[in-house]
Design a protein around this motif. Structure first.
Motif, PDB file in Angstrom:
ATOM      1  N   LYS A 268       0.710  -1.000  -0.541  1.00 55.37           N
ATOM      2  CA  LYS A 268      -0.290  -0.318   0.159  1.00 55.37           C
ATOM      3  C   LYS A 268       0.910   0.840  -0.162  1.00 55.37           C
ATOM      4  O   LYS A 268       1.852   1.877   0.674  1.00 55.37           O
ATOM      5  CB  LYS A 268      -0.319   0.259   0.921  1.00 55.37           C
ATOM      6  CG  LYS A 268      -1.819   1.310   0.857  1.00 55.37           C
ATOM      7  CD  LYS A 268      -2.171   1.221   2.587  1.00 55.37           C
ATOM      8  CE  LYS A 268      -3.538   2.238   2.860  1.00 55.37           C
ATOM      9  NZ  LYS A 268      -4.160   2.581   4.294  1.00 55.37           N
ATOM     10  N   ASP A 273      -2.915   9.769   4.109  1.00 58.91           N
ATOM     11  CA  ASP A 273      -4.285   9.566   3.732  1.00 58.91           C
ATOM     12  C   ASP A 273      -4.820  10.646   4.970  1.00 58.91           C
ATOM     13  O   ASP A 273      -4.356  10.808   6.096  1.00 58.91           O
ATOM     14  CB  ASP A 273      -4.182   8.624   4.299  1.00 58.91           C
ATOM     15  CG  ASP A 273      -5.570   8.044   4.762  1.00 58.91           C
ATOM     16  OD1 ASP A 273      -6.829   8.561   4.171  1.00 58.91           O
ATOM     17  OD2 ASP A 273      -5.622   7.098   4.978  1.00 58.91           O
ATOM     18  N   ASP A 291       1.865   6.325   5.553  1.00 53.66           N
ATOM     19  CA  ASP A 291       0.020   5.421   4.669  1.00 53.66           C
ATOM     20  C   ASP A 291       1.084   4.651   3.645  1.00 53.66           C
ATOM     21  O   ASP A 291       0.140   4.036   2.911  1.00 53.66           O
ATOM     22  CB  ASP A 291      -1.035   5.793   4.550  1.00 53.66           C
ATOM     23  CG  ASP A 291      -2.238   5.016   4.635  1.00 53.66           C
ATOM     24  OD1 ASP A 291      -2.012   3.961   5.429  1.00 53.66           O
ATOM     25  OD2 ASP A 291      -2.717   5.694   4.310  1.00 53.66           O
ATOM     26  N   GLU A 352      -9.859   3.602   1.774  1.00 55.33           N
ATOM     27  CA  GLU A 352      -8.464   3.313   0.720  1.00 55.33           C
ATOM     28  C   GLU A 352      -7.873   2.500   0.390  1.00 55.33           C
ATOM     29  O   GLU A 352      -7.937   2.448  -0.944  1.00 55.33           O
ATOM     30  CB  GLU A 352      -7.927   5.223   0.726  1.00 55.33           C
ATOM     31  CG  GLU A 352      -6.527   5.765   1.206  1.00 55.33           C
ATOM     32  CD  GLU A 352      -6.648   5.348   1.874  1.00 55.33           C
ATOM     33  OE1 GLU A 352      -7.669   5.348   3.191  1.00 55.33           O
ATOM     34  OE2 GLU A 352      -5.797   4.882   2.948  1.00 55.33           O
ATOM     35  N   THR A 377      -1.066  -1.203   5.503  1.00 54.78           N
ATOM     36  CA  THR A 377      -1.284  -0.304   7.262  1.00 54.78           C
ATOM     37  C   THR A 377      -2.211   0.335   6.916  1.00 54.78           C
ATOM     38  O   THR A 377      -2.731   1.011   6.316  1.00 54.78           O
ATOM     39  CB  THR A 377      -0.458   1.625   7.111  1.00 54.78           C
ATOM     40  OG1 THR A 377      -0.520   1.998   5.979  1.00 54.78           O
ATOM     41  CG2 THR A 377       1.245   1.316   7.394  1.00 54.78           C
TER      42      THR A 377
HETATM   43 ZN    ZN Z   1      -4.472   5.133   4.963  1.00 52.74          ZN
END
Ligand code: ZN
Ligand code: BES
Ligand code: MN
Length: 505
Positions: A268, A273, A291, A352, A377
């Motif tokens: 990710k 974020d 993130d 997301e 995360t």
């Molecule tokens: Zn996130």
């Protein structure tokens, strides 16, 4: 630059500014640990009363500095506590704490327990990582104030002439360097590490590792927003829609000649974020620069696996987007079409991670790898469940087990979590799309996320690591884990690739 050497020598006679030794707690009281026999002998019967009057207890990470006054060659002896039962985990942590306890030494000898390859590795990784600092954004005068790294570090080991120990020592430096670069990326302010900048940095790092004589076979491609639109990567585009910085998907492949297995990694890469329209509270929002910790970890693990020349093919997929709010941002209620065609109803723009991972996971499965591992995360739920030092691992039972053992040998804490049957129903609860990205039942949100990701794994052997807790340290350093980005999962992934190489080979 620090030079590292592995040597078989007596710490009592080694010429350097400081010697580091361990202290263990035994039923008879505190004693110097393995590796420090000659140092203990130099003090002889005076050692015990000295330790006692200094109040040395030997607890994990406890630091005591003793001017030697010529008792041994080095002028300074640094004691570091190892606790009761020092194995590689305790030694790695102690070496890390010791690295921050020698601020003004140009040369240091480490005489910690190092009689096995695991211990040599632990001392080396622990020392390098414990001394990690991130000073890019400090002004020059502040940099001078902060600890200087010794120019010369000697790791003392009775096995120093053994080839397995030498390899462990070299490999540990490769892994530690990968972890450190992962930390640098996480620590970089989010405005300076937008998806295009991050993608360029990853491309440069991979190209550097893959160039030169005898370099591993590495290649990297960066898919920009136009290419993502052509492919129909609706998750990555949807999450990135609110940002002035466009999203990216970076794909890396490492193809060694005699690969015994094919591992796909997915990480990710949300460079910041904010939560999007489902905005996060202001307190600690700055920490959401971390993130992209999963992305940084899978990239650096890939680089380390390649540098070590492990005979495992690795295909790495890194979706990068900035989750922001604007007139162009994705709204709760929007439906996104993921790469491969699955439609998803967005119900909380702060969930997301699963959206960008969905596209990347489908890309990964197209190569039909033997195993898929994603690192993210992903949820605050995992932090609530396991705390901020332990990652949750979910997925195919055999892969979950293998990742757990890899984490244990890498000195990282990973714990299995279930994907309950009921999540299947919950992720299919959208009235208008194939999947609901989120529901407003809070309980088990981390497990819901895993069930959602599983939909995109094509039934391949798979594990999902939720590193929301351990990817970032808000407080101070502890052992070899420094504050800010931790580089969590790099070492575990490298060890997992090692086991794949061994079992399939
Ligand atoms: Zn996130
Ligand atoms: N990036 C966060 C998860 C996170 C939380 C990472 C704390 C590190 C520390 C993620 O995108 C997120 O916002 N998750 C939501 C999911 C929820 C909306 C289902 C969360 O955890 O609240
Ligand atoms: Mn979020």
């Amino acid at each position: 630059m620090t030079s590292y050497t592995l040597r078989k020598a007596s710490p009592a006679k080694t010429r350097c500014d400081a010697v580091v030794v361990g202290v263990v707690q035994t039923p008879k009281g505190v004693e110097l640990a393995a590796g420090a026999e000659d140092v203990a002998a130099a003090w002889g019967r005076k050692l015990r009363p000295l330790l006692s009057s200094l109040g040395v207890k030997g607890g994990a990470g406890e630091i005591t500095r003793i001017p030697t006054g010529g008792t041994i060659t080095a002028p300074l002896l640094v004691l570091v506590g190892l606790g009761k039962d020092p194995g590689p985990v305790q030694v790695r942590r102690a070496a890390g704490a010791a690295a921050r306890a020698v601020p003004n030494s140009a040369s240091v000898a480490l005489a910690l327990p190092a009689e096995s390859v695991e211990l040599v590795r632990a001392v080396t990784e622990g020392w390098i990582l414990g001394g990690y600092t991130f000073t890019t954004y400090k002004s020059a005068s502040a940099k001078e104030d902060s600890a200087e790294h010794p120019g010369e570090v000697v790791v003392l080991s009775p096995e120093a002439r053994d080839s397995a120990a030498k390899t462990a020592f070299e490999d540990a430096q490769v892994v530690a360097e990968a972890v450190a670069t992962c930390r640098d990326w996480v620590n970089t302010p989010p405005g300076d590490l937008t998806p295009p900048v991050f993608a360029d940095a990853v491309e440069a790092a991979v190209n550097e590792a893959g160039s030169g004589r005898g370099a591993p076979k590495l290649s990297v491609s960066v898919l920009d927003e136009e290419r993502l639109a052509e492919l129909g990567c609706g998750g990555i585009l949807g999450v990135g829609a609110g940002s002035a910085a466009p999203p990216r998907l970076v794909e890396i492949s490492y193809t060694p000649k005699h690969a015994t297995a094919h591992l796909a990694l997915v990480g990710k890469g949300i460079t910041f974020d904010s939560g999007g329209l489902s905005i996060k509270p202001a307190a600690n929002m700055h920490e959401m620069k971390s993130d992209m910790g999963g992305a940084a970890a899978v990239v650096q693990a890939t680089v380390a696996i390649a540098r070590l020349g492990l005979p495992v093919r690795v295909s790495t997929f890194v979706p990068m987007a900035e989750n922001m709010l604007s007139g162009a941002a994705t709204r709760p209620g929007d439906v996104l079409r993921m790469y491969g065609g699955t439609t998803v109803e967005v119900l909380n723009t702060d969930a997301e991670g699963r959206l960008v991972l969905a596209d990347a996971l489908v890309r990964a499965t197209e190569l039909k790898p033997d195993v898929v591992v994603d690192v993210a995360t992903l949820t605050g739920h995992m932090v609530v469940a396991l705390g901020d030092k332990v990652a949750g691992v979910m997925g195919s039972p055999e892969i979950v087990d293998a990742v757990r053992s890899a984490a244990a040998s890498a000195g990282e804490d990973v714990w299995p979590m279930p994907i309950p049957e009921v999540m299947e129903e919950r992720i299919h609860s959208s009235k208008i799309a194939d999947l609901a990205q989120h529901d407003w039942i809070r309980w088990g949100g981390g497990l819901y996320a895993a069930a959602f990701l599983r939909e995109f794994t094509a039934g391949l052997p798979w594990a999902h690591l939720d590193i929301a807790g351990p990817a970032y340290t808000s407080g101070g350093p502890s052992g070899h884990v420094t504050s800010g980005g931790t580089g969590f999962a790099v070492a575990t992934l490298v060890d997992y690739a090692r086991t794949l190489a061994d079992t399939k080979g």
